[in-house]
Design an enzyme around this catalytic site. Structure first.
Site, PDB file in Angstrom:
ATOM      1  N   SER A 106     -12.006  16.947  -3.387  1.00 40.32           N
ATOM      2  CA  SER A 106     -11.234  17.482  -4.549  1.00 40.32           C
ATOM      3  C   SER A 106     -12.309  17.217  -5.823  1.00 40.32           C
ATOM      4  CB  SER A 106     -10.071  16.717  -4.699  1.00 40.32           C
ATOM      5  OG  SER A 106     -10.359  15.498  -5.304  1.00 40.32           O
TER       6      SER A 106
ATOM      7  N   THR B  30     -14.662   5.753  -4.685  1.00 43.94           N
ATOM      8  CA  THR B  30     -13.720   6.173  -3.622  1.00 43.94           C
ATOM      9  C   THR B  30     -14.362   6.265  -2.193  1.00 43.94           C
ATOM     10  OG1 THR B  30     -12.010   7.566  -2.869  1.00 43.94           O
ATOM     11  CG2 THR B  30     -13.642   8.289  -4.450  1.00 43.94           C
TER      12      THR B  30
ATOM     13  N   LYS C 223     -16.296  11.056  -8.650  1.00 39.76           N
ATOM     14  CA  LYS C 223     -16.589  10.006  -8.316  1.00 39.76           C
ATOM     15  C   LYS C 223     -18.163   9.838  -7.894  1.00 39.76           C
ATOM     16  CE  LYS C 223     -12.908   7.541  -9.228  1.00 39.76           C
ATOM     17  NZ  LYS C 223     -12.522   6.436  -9.958  1.00 39.76           N
TER      18      LYS C 223
ATOM     19  N   TYR D 272     -11.504  15.734  -8.476  1.00 35.95           N
ATOM     20  CA  TYR D 272     -11.500  14.251  -8.862  1.00 35.95           C
ATOM     21  C   TYR D 272     -12.579  13.469  -7.960  1.00 35.95           C
ATOM     22  CZ  TYR D 272     -10.221   9.684  -7.536  1.00 35.95           C
ATOM     23  OH  TYR D 272     -10.519   8.361  -6.973  1.00 35.95           O
ATOM     24  N   HIS D 273     -12.357  13.685  -6.387  1.00 37.94           N
ATOM     25  CA  HIS D 273     -13.566  12.859  -5.624  1.00 37.94           C
ATOM     26  C   HIS D 273     -14.698  13.169  -6.155  1.00 37.94           C
ATOM     27  CE1 HIS D 273      -9.609  12.405  -2.921  1.00 37.94           C
ATOM     28  NE2 HIS D 273     -10.116  11.393  -2.756  1.00 37.94           N
TER      29      HIS D 273
HETATM   30  N1  USQ Z   1      -1.227  12.902   2.614  1.00 41.24           N
HETATM   31  C1  USQ Z   1      -0.205  13.130   3.544  1.00 41.24           C
HETATM   32  N2  USQ Z   1       1.166  13.496   3.207  1.00 41.24           N
HETATM   33  C2  USQ Z   1       1.210  12.941   1.858  1.00 41.24           C
HETATM   34  C3  USQ Z   1       0.245  12.712   0.991  1.00 41.24           C
HETATM   35  C4  USQ Z   1      -0.855  12.569   1.693  1.00 41.24           C
HETATM   36  O1  USQ Z   1      -0.482  13.859   4.769  1.00 41.24           O
HETATM   37  O2  USQ Z   1       2.427  13.029   1.666  1.00 41.24           O
HETATM   38  C5  USQ Z   1      -2.373  12.929   3.380  1.00 41.24           C
HETATM   39  C6  USQ Z   1      -3.558  13.674   2.482  1.00 41.24           C
HETATM   40  O3  USQ Z   1      -3.511  15.206   2.829  1.00 41.24           O
HETATM   41  C7  USQ Z   1      -4.973  13.121   2.873  1.00 41.24           C
HETATM   42  C8  USQ Z   1      -4.584  11.437   2.922  1.00 41.24           C
HETATM   43  O4  USQ Z   1      -3.158  11.650   3.122  1.00 41.24           O
HETATM   44  O5  USQ Z   1      -5.400  13.454   3.821  1.00 41.24           O
HETATM   45  C9  USQ Z   1      -4.739  10.728   1.626  1.00 41.24           C
HETATM   46  O6  USQ Z   1      -4.053  11.140   0.743  1.00 41.24           O
HETATM   47  P1  USQ Z   1      -3.536  10.473  -0.624  1.00 41.24           P
HETATM   48  O7  USQ Z   1      -2.978  11.170  -1.423  1.00 41.24           O
HETATM   49  O8  USQ Z   1      -2.931   9.155  -0.048  1.00 41.24           O
HETATM   50  O9  USQ Z   1      -5.024   9.979  -1.106  1.00 41.24           O
HETATM   51  P2  USQ Z   1      -5.970  10.621  -2.007  1.00 41.24           P
HETATM   52  O10 USQ Z   1      -5.534  12.106  -2.558  1.00 41.24           O
HETATM   53  O11 USQ Z   1      -7.169  10.720  -0.895  1.00 41.24           O
HETATM   54  O12 USQ Z   1      -6.416   9.667  -3.195  1.00 41.24           O
HETATM   55  C10 USQ Z   1      -6.136   8.185  -3.265  1.00 41.24           C
HETATM   56  C11 USQ Z   1      -6.108   8.065  -4.673  1.00 41.24           C
HETATM   57  C12 USQ Z   1      -7.475   8.083  -5.044  1.00 41.24           C
HETATM   58  C13 USQ Z   1      -8.632   7.376  -4.390  1.00 41.24           C
HETATM   59  C14 USQ Z   1      -8.343   7.697  -2.766  1.00 41.24           C
HETATM   60  C15 USQ Z   1      -9.264   6.747  -1.892  1.00 41.24           C
HETATM   61  O13 USQ Z   1      -5.226   8.692  -5.395  1.00 41.24           O
HETATM   62  O14 USQ Z   1      -7.526   7.643  -6.478  1.00 41.24           O
HETATM   63  O15 USQ Z   1      -9.949   7.410  -4.672  1.00 41.24           O
HETATM   64  O16 USQ Z   1      -6.864   7.775  -2.319  1.00 41.24           O
HETATM   65  S1  USQ Z   1      -9.691   7.755  -0.458  1.00 41.24           S
HETATM   66  O17 USQ Z   1      -8.619   8.637   0.042  1.00 41.24           O
HETATM   67  O18 USQ Z   1     -10.166   6.987   0.559  1.00 41.24           O
HETATM   68  O19 USQ Z   1     -10.661   8.708  -1.169  1.00 41.24           O
END
Ligand code: USQ
Length: 391
Positions: A179, A144, A185, A181-182
Site C-alpha cells: 500500500s 512495518t 515506511k 502507507y507501507h
Molecule cells: N484482513 C482481512 N480481513 C479484515 C481485515 C484485514 O482479511 O477484516 C487482512 C488484510 O487483507 C491483510 C491482513 O489481514 O492481508 C492484515 O491487514 P490489517 O488491516 O490487519 O493490517 P495492515 O493493513 O497490514 O496494517 C496494520 C497496521 C499497520 C502496520 C501493519 C503491520 O495498520 O500500521 O504497519 O499492520 S504488517 O501487516 O505486518 O505490515
C-alpha cells in the site's frame, strides 16, 4: 533515561508511555491528534472510550504520581521538531507519529499524498534534528513487516547475504510493500539507513507485525485504556474479528484468507519497544528488528476467534469470505525470521487464547459502541478503485 515518544496519544504510544514511566524513565510525548481526527472523518471512533489527552494525563498523575511532559504539535513541521529536541534533550526518541493505516492511504490521491508527505518528512525532520541537536540520541523508528511484502523466500532481519554472477555481498533485503502507507515506511528505512551511513546516527528500525489487544500489564483499569479501532479503515485484522463476533456480524477474511502476517499482542509490542530502548544500538549502529510473535493466516485467526467466542459466549459466530478489497497474494509462502529481540532477552508473553477472551470481554463491555459502528465495519476502500478525484 529521557525518552521522547512521538505519537504518544496512539494505540502503541500511550501504553508505551505507561510502561516507561513505571520503569522509572522520564517521558516526554508529542502528538497532533491526527488519528482522533481522521477516525472521526470516516464516521468511526475508538470502541474503548478514551478521554482527551490532558484528561488521561491528569488521571495518570492522580493514580500514579507520574505524568507525561506533553507537547502538542506536528512532527512534519521542522520548527516543531527542532524546538522539541532543544527543550527535551532526549536520550532516545520513539517515532510512532506516522499515518498508520494502509486503507486510509488508498482512499485517493489526497490521502496518498498526505501519507507520503507527512510520514517521510517527519522522519527526515527527525534525522536532521537529531544530527543537529542531539547527535548521540537513539532513534527507535516504527517501520512495518509489510515493508518486505510476501516473497517466496525466508525474510531475514533487514539484511541478507546474496550471491549474483559469482560475487557476494551483504545487502538490504528487497522491499515490496502492498500500500502507499507501507511504501512510506520503506522510504523511511532507506533514509534512516543513509543517515546512519553519513553521520553514524544510532538507529533501531522496527519491522513490526500486526498488533492486537486491549491490555498490557500497566492497563489495569478503564481510565488507562488505549484506543481500539475496528472500522475498515483504521481497524486491523484480529481486533476487527473480535469486534465482529461480539456484534453478531460475520468475521471477514478478505478473499481466500490464506494471506499470512506476523502478529503480536499489545503487551509484547510494548515489551519489545522497551527492550530496544533499554538495550540501545552501539554508537554508529543501524539495526533492524523483525518484531512479531507468531505468524498466522487470516483464515486461522478467523477460525480461532470463532472458536473462542462460541466457547466463551455460548453463541454462534459466522465466518464470511468477502471479496478482497486489496491487491495482495491470498496464498503464499511466509517465513520471516525474528531472532534479534529474542537474543536480547525477549520472550513473548502473548497467549492467543487468553488474549482473545480478554479482548472480547473488554469489547463486549462496550457492545453499544460497536453496534453504533456497524455501518463502517465492512470493507469499502478498494485498492483498484483508488482515484485522483477530490474526496
Ligand atoms: N484482513 C482481512 N480481513 C479484515 C481485515 C484485514 O482479511 O477484516 C487482512 C488484510 O487483507 C491483510 C491482513 O489481514 O492481508 C492484515 O491487514 P490489517 O488491516 O490487519 O493490517 P495492515 O493493513 O497490514 O496494517 C496494520 C497496521 C499497520 C502496520 C501493519 C503491520 O495498520 O500500521 O504497519 O499492520 S504488517 O501487516 O505486518 O505490515
Amino acid at each position: 533515561m529521557k525518552v521522547l515518544i512521538l505519537g504518544v496519544d496512539g494505540y502503541v504510544g500511550w501504553p508505551l508511555a505507561l510502561r516507561l514511566l513505571s520503569r522509572g524513565h522520564e517521558v516526554f510525548g508529542a502528538d497532533n491528534f491526527f488519528t482522533r481526527k481522521r477516525v472521526k472523518e470516516v464516521s468511526s471512533d475508538s470502541v474503548l472510550p478514551i478521554r482527551s489527552f490532558g484528561e488521561r494525563n491528569r488521571r495518570l498523575e492522580e493514580s500514579t504520581g507520574k505524568w507525561i511532559d506533553f507537547y502538542h504539535g506536528d512532527v512534519s513541521d521542522p520548527e516543531f521538531i527542532y524546538d522539541l529536541l532543544g527543550d527535551t534533550e532526549p536520550d532516545a526518541i520513539v517515532h510512532l507519529a506516522e499515518q498508520r493505516s494502509a486503507p486510509y492511504s488508498m482512499l485517493g490521491l489526497k490521502q496518498a499524498s498526505e501519507t507520503m508527505q507527512k510520514n517521510i518528512i517527519s522522519t527526515m525532520n527527525l534525522i536532521y534534528g537529531v544530527h543537529d541537536m542531539v547527535p548521540d540520541c537513539h532513534i527507535l523508528k516504527l517501520g512495518t513487516m509489510g515493508e518486505y511484502g510476501t516473497p517466496n523466500l525466508d525474510i531475514p532481519e533487514g539484511f541478507f547475504e546474496v550471491e549474483y554472477n559469482g560475487r557476494k555481498d551483504y545487502l538490504p533485503f528487497p522491499r515490496n510493500a502492498g500500500s502507499w502507507y507501507h511504501w512510506t515506511k520503506v522510504h523511511d528505512s532507506n533514509n534512516l539507513m543513509f543517515a546512519n551511513k553519513v553521520w553514524g546516527t544510532r538507529i533501531t528500525d522496527v519491522m513490526q507485525g500486526v498488533v492486537y489487544g486491549t491490555r498490557t500489564t500497566d492497563i489495569t483499569d478503564p481510565h488507562k485504556f488505549s484506543r481500539f479501532d475496528i472500522d475498515e479503515v483504521w481497524g486491523t485484522a484480529l481486533n476487527r474479528f473480535c469486534a465482529q463476533a461480539i456484534a453478531g456480524l460475520p468475521i471477514t477474511p478478505y478473499g481466500k484468507g490464506g494471506q499470512s502476517r506476523g502478529f503480536l499482542s499489545l503487551e509484547d509490542s510494548i515489551t519489545c519497544l522497551t527492550l530496544g530502548l533499554e538495550k540501545p544500538p552501539a554508537k554508529g549502529e543501524y539495526r533492524v528488528f523483525n518484531q512479531f510473535d507468531q505468524h498466522y493466516s487470516v483464515n486461522d485467526l478467523a477460525e480461532k476467534v470463532k472458536e473462542v467466542y462460541e466457547k466463551k459466549f455460548g453463541k454462534k459466530a459466522t465466518i464470511k469470505h468477502v471479496p478482497n478489497p486489496r491487491v495482495e497474494k491470498e496464498e503464499h509462502y511466509y517465513n520471516p525470521e525474528s531472532r534479534k529481540l529474542r537474543g536480547l532477552g525477549y520472550s513473548p508473553k502473548g497467549d492467543l487464547q487468553k488474549d482473545l477472551v480478554k479482548i472480547m470481554q473488554d469489547v463486549n463491555d462496550h457492545r453499544d459502541r460497536v453496534m453504533a459502528l456497524k455501518d463502517v465495519i465492512m470493507p469499502r476502500t478498494v485498492w483498484g478503485k483508488s482515484t485522483g478525484l477530490p474526496h
